[in-house]
Design a protein around this motif. Structure first.
Motif, PDB file in Angstrom:
ATOM      1  N   LYS A  54       4.514  -2.850  31.208  1.00  0.00           N
ATOM      2  CA  LYS A  54       5.821  -2.599  30.611  1.00  0.00           C
ATOM      3  C   LYS A  54       6.420  -1.316  31.187  1.00  0.00           C
ATOM      4  O   LYS A  54       5.764  -0.274  31.220  1.00  0.00           O
TER       5      LYS A  54
ATOM      6  N   ILE B 155      -0.090 -10.947  40.051  1.00  0.00           N
ATOM      7  CA  ILE B 155       0.555  -9.632  39.969  1.00  0.00           C
ATOM      8  C   ILE B 155      -0.140  -8.777  38.918  1.00  0.00           C
ATOM      9  O   ILE B 155      -0.806  -9.280  38.025  1.00  0.00           O
TER      10      ILE B 155
ATOM     11  N   ARG C  59       7.032  -0.746  34.260  1.00  0.00           N
ATOM     12  CA  ARG C  59       6.559  -0.479  35.622  1.00  0.00           C
ATOM     13  C   ARG C  59       6.905  -1.657  36.521  1.00  0.00           C
ATOM     14  O   ARG C  59       7.016  -2.783  36.053  1.00  0.00           O
ATOM     15  N   SER C  60       7.050  -1.387  37.788  1.00  0.00           N
ATOM     16  CA  SER C  60       7.289  -2.458  38.752  1.00  0.00           C
ATOM     17  C   SER C  60       6.012  -3.269  38.942  1.00  0.00           C
ATOM     18  O   SER C  60       4.907  -2.720  38.905  1.00  0.00           O
ATOM     19  N   ASP C  61       6.175  -4.562  39.137  1.00  0.00           N
ATOM     20  CA  ASP C  61       5.023  -5.427  39.422  1.00  0.00           C
ATOM     21  C   ASP C  61       4.407  -5.030  40.751  1.00  0.00           C
ATOM     22  O   ASP C  61       5.103  -4.611  41.677  1.00  0.00           O
ATOM     23  N   LYS C  62       3.072  -5.167  40.834  1.00  0.00           N
ATOM     24  CA  LYS C  62       2.337  -4.930  42.069  1.00  0.00           C
ATOM     25  C   LYS C  62       1.467  -6.145  42.325  1.00  0.00           C
ATOM     26  O   LYS C  62       1.071  -6.836  41.383  1.00  0.00           O
TER      27      LYS C  62
ATOM     28  N   ALA D  56       1.129  -6.376  36.075  1.00  0.00           N
ATOM     29  CA  ALA D  56       2.380  -6.114  35.367  1.00  0.00           C
ATOM     30  C   ALA D  56       2.135  -5.117  34.245  1.00  0.00           C
ATOM     31  O   ALA D  56       1.116  -5.175  33.561  1.00  0.00           O
TER      32      ALA D  56
END
Length: 100
Positions: free
Chosen positions: A51, A47, A53-56, A49
């Motif tokens: 702080k 992923i 923010r949504s994981d991608k 990641a």
């Protein structure tokens, strides 16, 4: 002596060469024999990641890495010879690891 990391990308033109276990065995044996090989591994899914923010999903194009030692970036390029991904027309990214 500087440390370098080689990232193998998943873009080899000739998949049979890039995925050939015997070729990888020969290549890794040559790296070990150089005395300048510090390990490596295939890389699985991950992923991105941050702080707040949504994981991608991490980029899937980097499939493995090797760590080597050489005097310069130009000298580190000699470790491309025999690399199955490189020999199969794929990309191997060579990066210096700065001293901390």
């Amino acid at each position: 002596m500087n440390d370098y990391i080689l990232f193998m990308h998943d873009d080899a033109v000739e998949r049979a060469i890039a995925d050939d276990g015997a070729r990888w065995g020969q290549y890794l044996a040559a790296l070990r024999a150089s005395g300048q090989f510090d390990g490596g591994s295939a890389i699985g899914a991950g992923i991105l990641a941050g702080k707040g923010r949504s994981d991608k999903p991490a980029a899937a194009n980097v499939t493995g890495y090797l760590r080597v030692r050489a005097e310069s970036l130009e000298a580190a390029k000699r470790f491309l010879h025999g690399n199955p991904v490189y020999e199969a027309g794929g990309t191997v990214e060579v990066r210096e690891l700065p001293k901390t």
